[in-house]
Motif scaffolding. Structure first.
Motif, PDB file in Angstrom:
ATOM      1  N   GLN A 123       0.793  -1.233   0.000  1.00 13.88           N
ATOM      2  CA  GLN A 123       0.000   0.000   0.000  1.00 13.88           C
ATOM      3  C   GLN A 123       0.824   1.280   0.000  1.00 13.88           C
ATOM      4  OE1 GLN A 123      -2.584   0.644   3.411  1.00 13.88           O
ATOM      5  NE2 GLN A 123      -2.171   2.816   3.091  1.00 13.88           N
TER       6      GLN A 123
ATOM      7  N   GLU B  45       0.847   4.130  -2.852  1.00 17.75           N
ATOM      8  CA  GLU B  45       0.495   5.539  -2.642  1.00 17.75           C
ATOM      9  C   GLU B  45       1.506   6.477  -3.305  1.00 17.75           C
ATOM     10  OE1 GLU B  45      -1.065   7.156   0.987  1.00 17.75           O
ATOM     11  OE2 GLU B  45      -1.398   5.141   1.775  1.00 17.75           O
TER      12      GLU B  45
ATOM     13  N   CYS C 147       0.704   6.319  -6.999  1.00 18.90           N
ATOM     14  CA  CYS C 147      -0.588   6.956  -7.288  1.00 18.90           C
ATOM     15  C   CYS C 147      -0.425   8.463  -7.453  1.00 18.90           C
ATOM     16  CB  CYS C 147      -1.539   6.620  -6.141  1.00 18.90           C
ATOM     17  SG  CYS C 147      -3.247   7.093  -6.405  1.00 18.90           S
TER      18      CYS C 147
ATOM     19  N   GLU D 121      -5.127   1.455  -5.338  1.00 22.35           N
ATOM     20  CA  GLU D 121      -5.121   2.798  -4.774  1.00 22.35           C
ATOM     21  C   GLU D 121      -5.788   3.732  -5.776  1.00 22.35           C
ATOM     22  OE1 GLU D 121      -4.001   3.116  -1.671  1.00 22.35           O
ATOM     23  OE2 GLU D 121      -4.332   5.266  -1.472  1.00 22.35           O
TER      24      GLU D 121
ATOM     25  N   ARG E  87      -6.985   7.637   2.858  1.00 23.13           N
ATOM     26  CA  ARG E  87      -5.690   7.855   3.494  1.00 23.13           C
ATOM     27  C   ARG E  87      -5.630   9.277   4.059  1.00 23.13           C
ATOM     28  NH1 ARG E  87      -5.664   2.488   2.757  1.00 23.13           N
ATOM     29  NH2 ARG E  87      -5.144   1.879   0.613  1.00 23.13           N
TER      30      ARG E  87
ATOM     31  N   ASP F 192      -4.671  12.705   4.343  1.00 16.29           N
ATOM     32  CA  ASP F 192      -3.989  13.561   3.375  1.00 16.29           C
ATOM     33  C   ASP F 192      -3.590  14.903   3.986  1.00 16.29           C
ATOM     34  OD1 ASP F 192      -6.541  14.468   3.577  1.00 16.29           O
ATOM     35  OD2 ASP F 192      -6.895  14.655   1.413  1.00 16.29           O
TER      36      ASP F 192
ATOM     37  N   THR G 113      -6.469  10.250  -1.722  1.00 16.30           N
ATOM     38  CA  THR G 113      -6.547   8.896  -2.269  1.00 16.30           C
ATOM     39  C   THR G 113      -7.211   7.965  -1.257  1.00 16.30           C
ATOM     40  OG1 THR G 113      -4.477   7.963  -1.405  1.00 16.30           O
ATOM     41  CG2 THR G 113      -4.313   9.261  -3.422  1.00 16.30           C
TER      42      THR G 113
END
Lengths: 465, 465
Positions: free
Chosen positions: A226, A230, A233, A266, A400, A402, A430
């Motif tokens: 993950q 991220e 992403c 993601e 998540r 941010d 995201t």
């Protein structure tokens, strides 16, 4: 293929003539094309043999599909070596049996490899062995109906997953297996170091710890891609990974493995849980329906009774909050647990929802990982678990965090400063999720033990081959 | 999607309405569909910004394709936060520029995440940074043209590989990462054990070696899935795997990694090297041509000069024996080596063949692994290496020894008795090969350093993140 190659680049392509594939036909193609009257060569294993007065009937499988091809062999072509389990090459003419079944009238039969069952072959003709028995013979078990069907379905599910994400413009990212991140809070980890003492000696600097010598820092097997996704992403948009993941737990349950496959996605610019939920529901229904389309025969081979579509396939998934879930469990009189929802409670919640998969959303923040986005009331996080029949939890996900400042306060280690820095430059919201491939296969095929959903299961005290 | 779902099972499917994907459009689709006049919402990062008297021009990328979308922004919508590197949401109408280029006339611009370059962002506008410089910032480097293009191509190549084998009826097998086989002779290995001392303590039996406690035997990271594939091939027919592989070597060359992806295929009923060769050549040409079709813009982004198809694409690959290769090297006056062919010699042989890939076949048996099939003269094995420009060796393969008695004599360890037993029951002839995905990408995209062909490279002293 050749015409396809020529499509665009106008390259004078040297045509390979596909020699190897023309020599013989794969049984999946023979059955699909059903060219009655055509001389055909097949190769495979004898799964069943019925000797009659003038003819011998052999069912041949080459693993390419669930169905067997019936071979009709004149008695004079039957040798002693032609037995259950032997590998054969057969040339003959395709025809239809009196009952309309496709069969091959053998004109030439050659046994390629004998199989003397009494010499220690663990499987017997016309016998259904238990999954536990078969599991003792990992190197031979793909020759059984049960395991070969499960492995063909596993292949199909992987394909459907890749097709799904490709259609939706997600990029497949190979997140690393080796990582120096040790603080994701996803349970126990394996550490990795060179086996060769000479390599370690040659690379040793100033009495470093032996664990750190090769990579310069202690190195582990990944528990999740993950955090790496991220990073990707925030440059490539929507991304996913499908690959091996590891847990060094001492668990031997029917739901746990030391090495398993995880699908993680993601979603770029994802701002609320509802979008994440609808994306997960869409994917799961796609996989279930596509696999029923491509592998109906395999599902039937696994279980003649249970190969019906699940009752929830035409229903919307249910959503309840963590707080509501706890209330339901209390009303049902299940023994209360302080934190979280255990396996028994998960399955009780699914039963409560008429066996429709149910999202449990907005969890107390102290129960979940540092990277999850706080809900507006500051006591919860924007997290979800999806519970399904048979396995309970099958997907976990969240938005998540941010907010750079909030994340900085919760960061468990300076080693994750790179992860924090993702929020500093051109940050985007995201969200994402992880789905265990083996548990998905358990739900899809009603497989009680996770160890039968992959070719080479690894769990405590078991890493054969 | 919905109509596709309904295709066969006649299930009343709850339609998800694809909420998340309708909210905004991915730039790859916007450019492909080019719906001039349509109001469109895009989200992405500012890659370039040109401020003129009344208008601001911004090039936006969201990672979905090599191309950027030009946004035309009226001056009054330009805020201080709208800078190079910031993430934005733009709503506007698609139109054509005077030069015929698709552009978006912004009506609303929102900066989602600022990017203050002076605050430590390592990349600068209108600057081409070197690959070595970019490699220092693994967590941010997918925002550069070079790395994002390479990762999109990596995604495409993986997809083409899966499609190729699916079309040819091969099953994708997830061979295990953890293995107790330590004797495949493929170089140095990593060992794996739980990091948690309490777990080890709890599982310890009778003073066992700590390395053996968790799995009951010493456990390593895989160096090859071949032996496992061979087991699968003898039940499922043609199989392949595409997954991570490991070497614990102390090598920091531009061609080596500690963790890399390998494509391995095992061909059922394969009886001669020529079939194996034609299969490898077919696959490689397919990948090269398909990738040129799907990712032309990315190849151009990587190198405006070199993005031409390789000169060998319309030629048949060359085949020479090991003995002939050694003769050629001798005639060329290259310093002789006793055993094998080193990197310099590999590249000299490729140059000798006018940069057409060349198979070196039939190697002295003492140089190759125990499982390779002996040639008729007993001194050689039916093995091949494929040499290509840039990397030299890119594929290694062989027919497998299918003679039970010969294999038994050569078996390096009793731990491999399972592998020997595959030859005892319904055995078939097989052959197979391994292809390094990162080296393939190096050849395909002319990438000097292998560390730029994957998102998170691992090599000695480097396992960041």
């Amino acid at each position: 293929m050749a015409s396809h190659f020529m499509r665009k680049n106008n390259i004078k392509f040297y045509f390979n003539a596909d020699r190897i594939y023309r020599r013989y036909s794969v049984i999946a193609s023979v059955i699909k094309e059903a060219n009655v009257g055509e001389v055909t060569e097949v190769k495979g294993w004898v799964k069943n043999l019925r000797v009659q007065k003038e003819l011998v009937f052999a069912d041949i499988s080459d693993g390419s599909c669930a169905k067997k091809l019936q071979i009709v062999i004149p008695k004079h072509l039957k040798t002693d070596e032609l037995t259950y389990g032997s590998s054969v090459r057969v040339i003959g003419k395709l025809s239809k049996s009196p009952r309309g079944q496709l069969e091959l009238a053998a004109e030439d039969v050659k046994v390629l490899g004998e199989c003397v069952v009494l010499d220690g072959y663990p499987f017997n003709p016309r016998t259904t062995h238990s999954a536990e028995y078969i599991r003792q013979y990992l190197h031979l078990r793909c020759r059984t109906n049960y395991i070969s069907a499960l492995l063909r379905i596993r292949n199909a599910v992987s394909k459907h997953i890749h097709n799904y994400f490709d259609t939706k413009n997600y990029l497949h990212i190979h997140t690393p297996i080796l990582t120096s991140n040790d603080c994701e809070g996803a349970g126990e980890v394996f550490k990795v170091l060179p086996d060769n003492k000479d390599t370690i000696k040659a690379m040793m600097q100033q009495d470093k710890n032996v664990d750190n010598v090769y990579f310069g820092s202690k190195t582990f097997l990944t528990v999740s891609g993950q955090l790496h996704l991220e990073a990707m992403c925030r440059g490539l948009g929507n991304v996913y990974t499908l690959g091996p993941t590891f847990r060094a737990e001492n668990s031997r349950s029917r739901l746990h493995l030391s090495e398993f496959y995880m699908l993680e996605a993601e979603l770029a610019f994802c701002e609320n849980l509802e979008d994440l939920q609808s994306s997960i529901e869409d994917l799961l229904k796609y996989i279930f329906i596509e696999t029923r389309n491509t592998n109906e025969d395999d599902l039937y081979l696994i279980d003649k009774e249970k190969n019906k579509p699940p009752t929830w396939l035409d229903k919307k998934f249910i959503t309840i909050t963590y707080t509501e879930a706890k209330d339901i469990l209390k009303r049902k009189g299940l023994p209360d647990t302080e934190d979280g929802i255990n396996k028994e409670q998960e399955l009780a919640l699914v039963a409560h929802c008429d066996n429709v998969p149910v999202f449990i959303v907005r969890w107390p923040k102290e129960q979940k990982s540092f990277y999850m986005k706080e809900s507006q009331d500051n006591t919860k996080v924007e997290a979800l678990d999806l519970l399904a029949p048979i396995t309970g939890e099958i997907v976990g996900g969240s938005l998540r965090e941010d907010d750079y400042k909030k994340l900085k306060l919760k960061l468990p280690s300076e080693a994750l400063n790179w992860y924090l820095e993702l929020r500093k430059f051109g940050n985007i919201p995201t969200g994402g999720y992880g789905l265990g491939l083996e548990r998905l296969l358990q739900v899809l095929c009603s497989v009680p033990n996770i160890k039968d959903t992959l070719p080479f299961p690894r769990w405590p005290h078991n890493c054969d081959m």
